[in-house]
Design a protein around this motif. Structure first.
Motif, short mmCIF file in Angstrom:
data_model
loop_
_atom_site.label_atom_id
_atom_site.label_comp_id
_atom_site.label_asym_id
_atom_site.label_seq_id
_atom_site.Cartn_x
_atom_site.Cartn_y
_atom_site.Cartn_z
N ALA A 118 -19.10 -11.96 0.08
CA ALA A 118 -20.56 -11.88 0.09
C ALA A 118 -21.11 -11.86 -1.33
N MET A 119 -20.45 -11.13 -2.22
CA MET A 119 -20.91 -11.03 -3.60
C MET A 119 -20.82 -12.37 -4.33
N GLY A 120 -19.82 -13.17 -4.01
CA GLY A 120 -19.60 -14.42 -4.73
C GLY A 120 -20.33 -15.61 -4.16
N SER A 121 -21.11 -15.40 -3.12
CA SER A 121 -21.75 -16.53 -2.44
C SER A 121 -23.10 -16.97 -3.01
N PRO A 122 -23.93 -16.07 -3.56
CA PRO A 122 -25.28 -16.51 -3.96
C PRO A 122 -25.30 -17.54 -5.09
#
Length: 205
Positions: A118-122
């Motif tokens: 989730a952290m690496g997706s934006p």
């Protein structure tokens, strides 16, 4: 001749049929050394933590198409297989056996994987920060596992993983610096971070 027949009675059994054990799920150890509970737990944890790094990088490469994730994921495969070889040697069950990408036996690592994805997706910068976080976390955890063992073969593998993680950390830091980002370490100290990123080779931290 009829009398002799009683001396060769026909009560044969399938050779060793009743005494053959069922196949073991884990191969027997190839060493007589017995590890402590802490050493066993350390190996099992590092097996899944290295798998986590691999699986996250594969997912981030699919998301962003940045070669660094693909390249380092291949190295993480080598790392997790090095730990697997130790599990086999010492007759320890493999916690990653049969688990597909993104699935972990350790509930903490499962939650961490989900969080990191989730952290690496934006944005790509977020993804590179995840890479740096994974590597500094690996460095912290490997150092902690080294403290609880004195087995030369385990320490050799841990040292190899440590050097690999330091190299990966420098690679992610270089990418971030190229994008104008100064990464602030979260799992290791700033002094440890500086020592690693300023070194051209593996350093003791």
């Amino acid at each position: 001749a009829s009398g002799d027949s009683t001396t060769t009675t026909d009560t044969t059994l399938p050779p060793a049929a009743e005494t053959t054990p069922p196949p073991a799920t884990t191969p027997p150890p190839t060493t007589t050394v017995t590890l402590s509970a802490e050493e066993v737990a350390g190996l099992k944890y590092m097996r899944e933590e290295e798998k986590l790094a691999h699986d996250v990088y594969v997912a981030l490469y699919a998301r962003w198409g940045k070669n660094i994730f693909d390249q380092i994921s291949l190295s993480e495969t080598t790392h997790t297989e090095a730990i697997l070889a130790l599990l086999v040697k010492y007759g320890i069950d493999d916690p990653a056996a049969g688990n597909p990408a993104g699935v972990f036996t350790d509930p903490y690592l499962q939650a961490l994987y989900d969080t990191l994805i989730a952290m690496g997706s934006p944005t790509l910068i977020d993804a590179l920060k995840v890479g740096a976080l994974i590597e500094e976390t690996d460095i912290r955890d490997i150092n902690a596992k080294k403290v609880v063992t004195d087995e030369a073969d385990i320490l050799t593998v841990y040292d190899s993983l440590l050097c690999g993680s330091q190299s990966h950390l420098r690679a992610f830091n270089s990418q971030l610096l190229g994008l104008g980002v100064i990464y602030v370490p979260q799992a290791i100290t700033q002094a440890q971070w500086d020592a690693i990123v300023n070194a051209g080779t593996c350093v003791a931290v």
